[in-house]
Design a protein around this motif. Structure first.
Motif, mmCIF file in Angstrom:
data_model
loop_
_atom_site.group_PDB
_atom_site.id
_atom_site.type_symbol
_atom_site.label_atom_id
_atom_site.label_comp_id
_atom_site.label_asym_id
_atom_site.label_seq_id
_atom_site.Cartn_x
_atom_site.Cartn_y
_atom_site.Cartn_z
ATOM 1 N N TRP A 1 0.712 -0.938 -0.364
ATOM 2 C CA TRP A 1 -0.038 0.080 0.337
ATOM 3 C C TRP A 1 0.761 1.098 -0.148
ATOM 4 N N GLY A 2 0.351 1.759 -0.917
ATOM 5 C CA GLY A 2 1.590 3.396 -0.896
ATOM 6 C C GLY A 2 0.495 4.784 -0.077
ATOM 7 N N GLU A 3 1.470 5.042 -0.295
ATOM 8 C CA GLU A 3 0.930 6.905 0.630
ATOM 9 C C GLU A 3 0.738 7.939 -0.114
ATOM 10 N N ARG A 4 0.072 9.145 0.484
ATOM 11 C CA ARG A 4 0.219 10.231 -0.604
ATOM 12 C C ARG A 4 -0.803 11.525 0.777
ATOM 13 N N MET A 5 -0.864 12.435 0.972
ATOM 14 C CA MET A 5 -0.823 13.216 1.704
ATOM 15 C C MET A 5 -1.998 13.858 0.840
ATOM 16 N N ALA A 6 -2.143 15.191 0.699
ATOM 17 C CA ALA A 6 -3.303 15.685 -0.214
ATOM 18 C C ALA A 6 -3.885 14.926 -0.983
ATOM 19 N N PHE A 7 -4.480 13.966 -0.610
ATOM 20 C CA PHE A 7 -5.553 12.451 -1.312
ATOM 21 C C PHE A 7 -6.335 11.881 0.069
ATOM 22 N N ASP A 8 -7.473 10.989 -0.280
ATOM 23 C CA ASP A 8 -7.964 10.608 0.557
ATOM 24 C C ASP A 8 -8.629 9.540 0.484
ATOM 25 N N ASN A 9 -7.192 8.916 0.427
ATOM 26 C CA ASN A 9 -6.289 7.831 1.021
ATOM 27 C C ASN A 9 -6.643 7.903 2.375
ATOM 28 N N PRO A 10 -6.277 6.239 2.763
ATOM 29 C CA PRO A 10 -5.766 5.982 4.688
ATOM 30 C C PRO A 10 -4.746 6.432 4.700
ATOM 31 N N GLU A 11 -5.042 6.915 5.717
ATOM 32 C CA GLU A 11 -3.421 7.284 6.427
ATOM 33 C C GLU A 11 -2.458 5.830 6.201
ATOM 34 N N THR A 12 -1.519 6.227 6.447
ATOM 35 C CA THR A 12 0.057 4.315 5.798
ATOM 36 C C THR A 12 -0.402 3.651 6.834
ATOM 37 N N LEU A 13 0.371 4.695 8.268
ATOM 38 C CA LEU A 13 0.830 4.523 9.305
ATOM 39 C C LEU A 13 -0.081 3.242 9.870
ATOM 40 N N THR A 14 -1.568 3.606 9.997
ATOM 41 C CA THR A 14 -2.735 3.735 10.791
ATOM 42 C C THR A 14 -2.768 2.304 10.382
ATOM 43 N N LEU A 15 -2.734 2.807 8.982
ATOM 44 C CA LEU A 15 -3.653 0.937 8.163
ATOM 45 C C LEU A 15 -2.593 -0.018 7.994
ATOM 46 N N MET A 16 -1.666 0.203 8.553
ATOM 47 C CA MET A 16 -1.036 -0.887 8.890
ATOM 48 C C MET A 16 -0.825 -1.113 10.262
ATOM 49 N N GLY A 17 -1.351 -1.244 10.994
ATOM 50 C CA GLY A 17 -1.534 -1.587 11.881
ATOM 51 C C GLY A 17 -2.447 -2.194 11.769
ATOM 52 N N ALA A 18 -3.661 -2.304 11.440
ATOM 53 C CA ALA A 18 -5.427 -2.838 10.958
ATOM 54 C C ALA A 18 -4.260 -3.893 9.632
ATOM 55 N N LEU A 19 -3.273 -3.317 8.798
ATOM 56 C CA LEU A 19 -3.236 -4.604 8.423
ATOM 57 C C LEU A 19 -1.892 -5.795 8.706
ATOM 58 N N ALA A 20 -1.715 -5.237 10.061
ATOM 59 C CA ALA A 20 -1.121 -6.870 11.021
ATOM 60 C C ALA A 20 -1.832 -7.373 11.946
ATOM 61 N N ALA A 21 -3.018 -6.458 11.802
ATOM 62 C CA ALA A 21 -3.791 -7.811 12.981
ATOM 63 C C ALA A 21 -4.932 -7.922 11.531
ATOM 64 N N TRP A 22 -5.134 -7.761 10.666
ATOM 65 C CA TRP A 22 -6.306 -8.601 9.800
ATOM 66 C C TRP A 22 -5.548 -9.679 8.339
ATOM 67 N N THR A 23 -3.657 -9.631 8.763
ATOM 68 C CA THR A 23 -3.151 -10.792 7.876
ATOM 69 C C THR A 23 -2.085 -11.541 8.875
ATOM 70 N N ASP A 24 -1.808 -12.705 8.972
ATOM 71 C CA ASP A 24 -0.857 -13.516 9.202
ATOM 72 C C ASP A 24 0.418 -14.116 8.942
ATOM 73 N N ARG A 25 0.496 -14.547 7.463
ATOM 74 C CA ARG A 25 0.290 -14.522 6.232
ATOM 75 C C ARG A 25 2.152 -13.508 4.997
ATOM 76 N N VAL A 26 1.061 -13.123 4.569
ATOM 77 C CA VAL A 26 1.922 -11.727 3.511
ATOM 78 C C VAL A 26 3.023 -11.422 4.086
ATOM 79 N N ARG A 27 4.117 -10.601 4.042
ATOM 80 C CA ARG A 27 4.645 -9.375 3.405
ATOM 81 C C ARG A 27 3.825 -8.169 3.557
ATOM 82 N N LEU A 28 4.135 -7.127 4.609
ATOM 83 C CA LEU A 28 2.988 -6.214 4.196
ATOM 84 C C LEU A 28 4.508 -5.041 4.044
#
Length: 294
Positions: free
Chosen positions: A32-59
């Protein structure tokens, strides 16, 4: 496989469904990528969710811009992410192509340089090594699960940046707009030579491209719509001119043929970028990759 973070109308349900489907395989990494002046999810916040939602793949962050962050805070956040995912984090870094993102967070556009990125990487590596970077009782923690910190990839298509990154990066997280195999291999050769000159093991060679599966005209229209939205800092007429030859649009068999060509030049990983949040596109790619020996 890249999360559809640059698509409109996302919510937790869509993101969770994609993350879990990617983790189910056969993909090697979730990106997943990062932008600021856009409406994408914030990168580091999403990282925490992705860590909880996954068990196998590299992030894999593809990519973050360290100049948009305080390097000590970024190092702490990424070490926390590495802890939460059990050492599955890889960090792609780049200087970014949008001055508006720097201005949005009050970062100095003058730091939008290779040196500006390398300086922040140096601070992050010191934090991950457990060094005290100030007169504190304890160093900044937590320590990352991976010794020395997560692997670092440089996100670039420029030979100069690749050469400069050989001192600190473990490989590339590039992008190809027009699927030009020859040009991609030339950049890989630059990386191979730079890493060898630095006395380092061969670099991890990853690239990425936008994709849409379906009848060619329909899939090409999907890519075009995505580029119009994502590349909103570029005049629309330029985006329209490049859209017919940017990314992949076509059938599953056509996608396999493209992947084979990248495999032939020694590509370690293709990080596919969706142009729709429709999870059916993800599932079709998953079924296709499962059926072949890439």
């Amino acid at each position: 496989m890249t999360m559809p973070v640059m698509e409109p109308d996302l919510d937790a349900g869509v993101l969770r469904s994609w993350a879990r489907a990617i983790d189910d395989g056969p993909f090697s990494s979730l990106c997943w990528g990062e932008r600021m002046a856009f409406d994408n999810p914030e990168t580091l916040t999403l990282m925490g969710a992705l860590a909880a939602w996954t068990d196998r793949v590299r992030l894999v962050t593809t990519v973050m811009v360290p100049q948009l962050h305080d390097p000590t805070m970024l190092a702490k956040a990424l070490a926390t992410g590495d802890m939460l995912c059990g050492g599955r984090l890889t960090v792609g870094l780049g200087i970014g192509g949008r001055v508006e993102d720097y201005r949005a967070v009050g970062a100095d556009p003058a730091t939008q340089t290779i040196r500006g990125m390398a300086d922040r990487v140096a601070v992050m590596k010191r934090v991950w090594a457990g060094e005290k970077i100030t007169e504190s009782v304890l160093p900044v923690g937590p320590p990352p699960v991976q010794t020395g910190g997560p692997p670092l990839l440089v996100g670039t298509i420029g030979p100069k940046t690749v050469r400069g990154a050989a001192a600190w990066a473990d490989g590339l997280a590039g992008i190809t707009l027009d699927l030009d195999i020859g040009s991609q291999n030339e950049l890989f050769d630059v990386a191979r030579a730079a890493w060898a000159q630095a006395g380092k093991p061969k670099p991890h060679l990853a690239t990425s491209f936008w994709f849409a599966l379906g009848p060619v005209d329909e899939a090409r229209g999907q890519v075009h719509r995505h580029l119009r939205r994502y590349m909103n800092w570029i005049p629309a007429e330029y985006v329209d001119a490049m859209a017919p030859t940017t990314g992949f649009a076509g059938s599953e068999d056509d996608l396999v043929a493209v992947l084979r060509k990248f495999e032939a030049i020694g590509t370690d990983e293709i990080q596919l970028i969706p142009t729709s949040s429709d999870v059916d596109q993800l599932r079709r790619v998953a079924e296709t990759v499962r059926a072949i020996d890439v």
